[in-house]
Scaffold this active site. Structure first.
Site, PDB file in Angstrom:
ATOM      1  NE  ARG A  49       0.094   0.174   4.931  1.00 47.24           N
ATOM      2  CZ  ARG A  49       0.964   1.010   5.517  1.00 47.24           C
ATOM      3  NH1 ARG A  49       1.196   2.218   4.701  1.00 47.24           N
ATOM      4  NH2 ARG A  49       1.722   0.483   6.487  1.00 47.24           N
ATOM      5  N   GLY A  51       2.144   4.931   1.695  1.00 47.27           N
ATOM      6  CA  GLY A  51       2.206   5.377   3.071  1.00 47.27           C
ATOM      7  C   GLY A  51       3.680   4.674   3.578  1.00 47.27           C
ATOM      8  CE1 TYR A  55       0.526  -3.753  17.001  1.00 42.31           C
ATOM      9  CE2 TYR A  55      -1.547  -2.395  17.411  1.00 42.31           C
ATOM     10  CZ  TYR A  55      -0.852  -3.484  17.533  1.00 42.31           C
ATOM     11  OH  TYR A  55      -1.377  -4.662  18.571  1.00 42.31           O
ATOM     12  CG  HIS A  56      -2.733  -2.997  11.135  1.00 45.24           C
ATOM     13  ND1 HIS A  56      -3.452  -1.897  11.049  1.00 45.24           N
ATOM     14  CD2 HIS A  56      -2.063  -3.086   9.626  1.00 45.24           C
ATOM     15  CE1 HIS A  56      -3.384  -1.161   9.770  1.00 45.24           C
ATOM     16  NE2 HIS A  56      -2.552  -1.909   8.877  1.00 45.24           N
ATOM     17  N   GLY A 137      -6.967   0.240   2.697  1.00 46.92           N
ATOM     18  CA  GLY A 137      -8.111   1.213   3.153  1.00 46.92           C
ATOM     19  C   GLY A 137      -7.718   1.787   4.527  1.00 46.92           C
ATOM     20  CB  ALA A 139      -5.972   0.963  10.543  1.00 44.07           C
ATOM     21  CB  CYS A 155       1.813   7.605   9.378  1.00 41.70           C
ATOM     22  SG  CYS A 155       0.733   6.138   9.545  1.00 41.70           S
TER      23      CYS A 155
END
Length: 220
Positions: A49, A51, A55-56, A137, A139, A155
């Site tokens: 993606r 960017g 973290y997820h 998309g 988060a 980011c």
């Protein structure tokens, strides 16, 4: 996601939104700086993606939005702005004021109690467009462990005035299902009516098998 996007581009499948909750991991976008990984606490995945590093993890609602821009307008900037508007409207349902910033991607919340000019990011956005079909998309932080962000420069934003927050951190300990209901409600005026919500795998052991719900979007 790649396969579904290809099917959408070929008009062999409907547009789709996946609502996911990943296990703890870091994803690197195409602009990621390796120096932004301070400490490797969890696996790192090259996401493809746009960017940088993010973290997820549990307590965070990730939405993978696969829409065909050939039928919605070939305007990627407008699509990103509409994603931001989706998040802002959803937050407003909980009396949280989310805002855009021209110099910082995502949705931000002012934190005057921390000091003048302090703001925290509550939602990140990172997309990819392939054959004019969108992938990845946003988060939204609902109740993740915010300490997990400390192992990276989220980011690429290193200014100490800008940190990360969540609905829980703002004093709103909301169940994921309630947030999902609002996300779907606010999605439809912007992108179109959704159908066929499905509860998918509840396994949460790898990025390829997160807990997942999905909703198809009739193509325009």
């Amino acid at each position: 996601m790649e396969r579904r996007a290809a099917e959408i581009a070929a008009r062999q499948a409907r547009e789709l939104v996946w609502l996911l909750e990943h296990p703890p991991l870091y994803t690197a976008g195409t602009s990621a700086n390796p120096a932004d990984m301070i400490k490797t606490r969890f696996p790192v995945y090259q996401s493809g993606r746009g960017g940088q590093m993010t973290y997820h993890g549990p307590g965070q609602r990730v939405a993978y939005v696969m829409l065909d821009l050939k039928h919605r307008g070939l305007d990627v900037r407008r699509f990103v702005a509409t994603l931001e508007e989706w998040i802002i409207r959803s937050l407003a349902a909980f009396n949280v004021r989310g805002e855009r910033r021209e110099d910082r991607i995502g949705v931000w919340v002012r934190r005057p109690e921390k000091g003048e000019g302090y703001e925290d990011k509550i939602a990140a956005i990172g997309i990819r467009v392939k054959q004019w079909v969108t992938l990845h998309g946003m988060a939204l932080n609902i109740d993740p462990d915010l300490s997990h962000f400390s192992a990276i420069v989220p980011c690429g934003v290193s200014d100490q005035r800008y940190a990360v927050t969540s609905l829980s951190d703002l004093g709103l300990p909301l169940p994921m299902a309630k947030v999902d209901t609002i996300l779907r409600r606010e999605f439809e005026p912007l992108f179109g009516q959704t159908t066929d919500q499905i509860v998918g795998s509840t396994e949460n052991e790898s990025p390829s098998a997160p807990s997942r719900r999905s909703a198809s979007v009739p193509s325009r």
